[in-house]
Design an enzyme around this catalytic site. Structure first.
Site, PDB file in Angstrom:
ATOM      1  N   HIS A   1       0.992  -1.122   0.208  1.00  0.00           N
ATOM      2  CA  HIS A   1      -0.162  -0.010  -0.013  1.00  0.00           C
ATOM      3  C   HIS A   1       0.875   1.122   0.112  1.00  0.00           C
ATOM      4  O   HIS A   1       2.015   1.307   0.479  1.00  0.00           O
ATOM      5  CB  HIS A   1      -1.057  -0.042   1.282  1.00  0.00           C
ATOM      6  CG  HIS A   1      -0.101  -0.009   2.425  1.00  0.00           C
ATOM      7  ND1 HIS A   1       0.392   1.120   3.089  1.00  0.00           N
ATOM      8  CD2 HIS A   1       0.128  -0.848   3.497  1.00  0.00           C
ATOM      9  CE1 HIS A   1       1.088   0.798   4.215  1.00  0.00           C
ATOM     10  NE2 HIS A   1       0.891  -0.203   4.336  1.00  0.00           N
TER      11      HIS A   1
ATOM     12  N   TRP B   1       1.197   7.090   9.933  1.00  0.00           N
ATOM     13  CA  TRP B   1       1.789   6.238  10.602  1.00  0.00           C
ATOM     14  C   TRP B   1       3.258   5.824  10.175  1.00  0.00           C
ATOM     15  O   TRP B   1       4.120   5.670  10.793  1.00  0.00           O
ATOM     16  CB  TRP B   1       1.107   5.325  11.155  1.00  0.00           C
ATOM     17  CG  TRP B   1      -0.029   5.379  12.315  1.00  0.00           C
ATOM     18  CD1 TRP B   1      -0.648   6.730  12.461  1.00  0.00           C
ATOM     19  CD2 TRP B   1      -0.874   4.619  13.141  1.00  0.00           C
ATOM     20  NE1 TRP B   1      -1.270   6.765  13.541  1.00  0.00           N
ATOM     21  CE2 TRP B   1      -1.509   5.398  14.102  1.00  0.00           C
ATOM     22  CE3 TRP B   1      -0.688   3.261  13.402  1.00  0.00           C
ATOM     23  CZ2 TRP B   1      -2.199   4.963  15.083  1.00  0.00           C
ATOM     24  CZ3 TRP B   1      -1.369   2.777  14.386  1.00  0.00           C
ATOM     25  CH2 TRP B   1      -2.204   3.711  15.201  1.00  0.00           C
TER      26      TRP B   1
ATOM     27  N   ARG C   1      -5.709   1.110   3.851  1.00  0.00           N
ATOM     28  CA  ARG C   1      -4.589   1.686   3.251  1.00  0.00           C
ATOM     29  C   ARG C   1      -4.298   0.760   2.125  1.00  0.00           C
ATOM     30  O   ARG C   1      -3.798   1.268   1.210  1.00  0.00           O
ATOM     31  CB  ARG C   1      -3.399   1.809   4.134  1.00  0.00           C
ATOM     32  CG  ARG C   1      -3.235   0.549   4.815  1.00  0.00           C
ATOM     33  CD  ARG C   1      -2.068   0.760   5.938  1.00  0.00           C
ATOM     34  NE  ARG C   1      -1.395  -0.340   6.659  1.00  0.00           N
ATOM     35  CZ  ARG C   1      -1.996  -0.832   7.978  1.00  0.00           C
ATOM     36  NH1 ARG C   1      -3.208  -0.372   8.500  1.00  0.00           N
ATOM     37  NH2 ARG C   1      -1.437  -1.777   8.519  1.00  0.00           N
TER      38      ARG C   1
ATOM     39  N   GLU D   1      -2.030  -6.843   7.519  1.00  0.00           N
ATOM     40  CA  GLU D   1      -0.675  -7.053   7.915  1.00  0.00           C
ATOM     41  C   GLU D   1      -0.762  -7.829   9.157  1.00  0.00           C
ATOM     42  O   GLU D   1      -1.686  -8.315   9.889  1.00  0.00           O
ATOM     43  CB  GLU D   1      -0.323  -5.523   8.376  1.00  0.00           C
ATOM     44  CG  GLU D   1       1.054  -5.165   8.888  1.00  0.00           C
ATOM     45  CD  GLU D   1       2.014  -5.598   8.151  1.00  0.00           C
ATOM     46  OE1 GLU D   1       2.277  -6.951   7.931  1.00  0.00           O
ATOM     47  OE2 GLU D   1       2.691  -4.803   7.541  1.00  0.00           O
TER      48      GLU D   1
ATOM     49  N   THR E   1       1.184   6.403   4.802  1.00  0.00           N
ATOM     50  CA  THR E   1       0.132   6.854   5.591  1.00  0.00           C
ATOM     51  C   THR E   1       0.844   7.692   6.541  1.00  0.00           C
ATOM     52  O   THR E   1       2.134   7.821   6.695  1.00  0.00           O
ATOM     53  CB  THR E   1      -0.415   5.284   6.410  1.00  0.00           C
ATOM     54  OG1 THR E   1       0.433   5.128   7.226  1.00  0.00           O
ATOM     55  CG2 THR E   1      -0.776   4.496   5.664  1.00  0.00           C
TER      56      THR E   1
ATOM     57  N   HIS F   1       0.467  -5.516   2.595  1.00  0.00           N
ATOM     58  CA  HIS F   1       1.173  -4.732   3.399  1.00  0.00           C
ATOM     59  C   HIS F   1       2.649  -5.336   3.531  1.00  0.00           C
ATOM     60  O   HIS F   1       2.829  -6.362   3.052  1.00  0.00           O
ATOM     61  CB  HIS F   1       0.826  -4.947   4.809  1.00  0.00           C
ATOM     62  CG  HIS F   1      -0.939  -4.617   5.099  1.00  0.00           C
ATOM     63  ND1 HIS F   1      -1.360  -3.318   5.357  1.00  0.00           N
ATOM     64  CD2 HIS F   1      -2.014  -5.380   4.655  1.00  0.00           C
ATOM     65  CE1 HIS F   1      -2.820  -3.203   5.166  1.00  0.00           C
ATOM     66  NE2 HIS F   1      -2.983  -4.580   4.629  1.00  0.00           N
TER      67      HIS F   1
END
Length: 215
Positions: free
Chosen positions: A10, A15, A59, A83, A13, A150
């Site tokens: 993805h 984070w 995501r 993930e 983000t 992920h």
């Protein structure tokens, strides 16, 4: 007959940018991540995918949606592509984990299967993701299938599919945001790794989270 499986991480983000372990927290793409997905989708569309499958976390699902918008193919969702579940570490930076869970992060750095702190084992992660990869590939034998997932999930799913030992998995660099792996499946040799960490040059492809290999 060769089936090509494109395993696509993805986009970025907030984070990722902050170096926080996301795990199965449902963190959305940021503006950079959406731009990365759109740029990568143009390249992946040229491969003429026959099917698109994505993790149901936003995501990854929204990254897949960028390819759907270009190709007209609807993406299906498979929670097995999520993930790794990082348990008590989710939402924390590496420094915070080292302060609160020093024994667990030491086991993680050593590549141990079981790290504690309610973190999913590598074996469980590899099994569920590799099963999802095989089911995705079965959707279009002889064609191209794109799977949006992920970083840790992609790497461990690949390893389980190819039967790699942990020591070999640790030689792989972290998969960059919106970069992908290509696996092929054909009668005789079976599954083979054709390419790793392929992507479109773009702004911000390396994030803080990639440096610790925990998207």
């Amino acid at each position: 007959m060769t089936t090509r499986l494109i395993v696509w991480r993805h986009g970025n983000t907030d984070w990722n940018a902050a170096g926080r372990f996301q795990g199965q927290a449902d963190v959305p793409l940021n503006d950079l991540g959406r731009r990365q997905a759109e740029r990568s989708a143009q390249t992946l569309a040229a491969l003429r995918p026959a099917a698109i499958v994505a993790s149901d976390l936003r995501r990854a699902a929204d990254t897949a949606a960028a390819l759907s918008a270009v190709t007209g193919l609807a993406a299906t969702h498979d929670e097995r592509l999520r993930e790794r579940f990082f348990g008590e570490w989710q939402g924390l930076t590496r420094a915070e984990i080292e302060a609160r869970h020093p024994a667990g992060i030491a086991r993680w750095r050593a590549g141990e299967d079981v790290v504690g702190d309610d973190v999913e084992t590598l074996d469980d992660l590899g099994k569920r993701v590799s099963e999802a990869f095989q089911d995705a590939a079965a959707l279009a034998p002889g064609g191209v299938v794109v799977v949006a997932t992920h970083g840790a999930a992609a790497r461990q799913g690949l390893a389980h599919l190819l039967g790699w030992p942990g020591e070999q998995v640790r030689t792989l660099r972290a998969l960059r945001n919106c970069h992908w792996i290509e696996l092929t499946l054909e009668e005789g040799p079976g599954w083979q790794l054709s390419a790793y960490n392929v992507g479109v040059p773009a702004e911000g492809n390396r994030s803080a989270s990639e440096s610790v290999q925990a998207p």
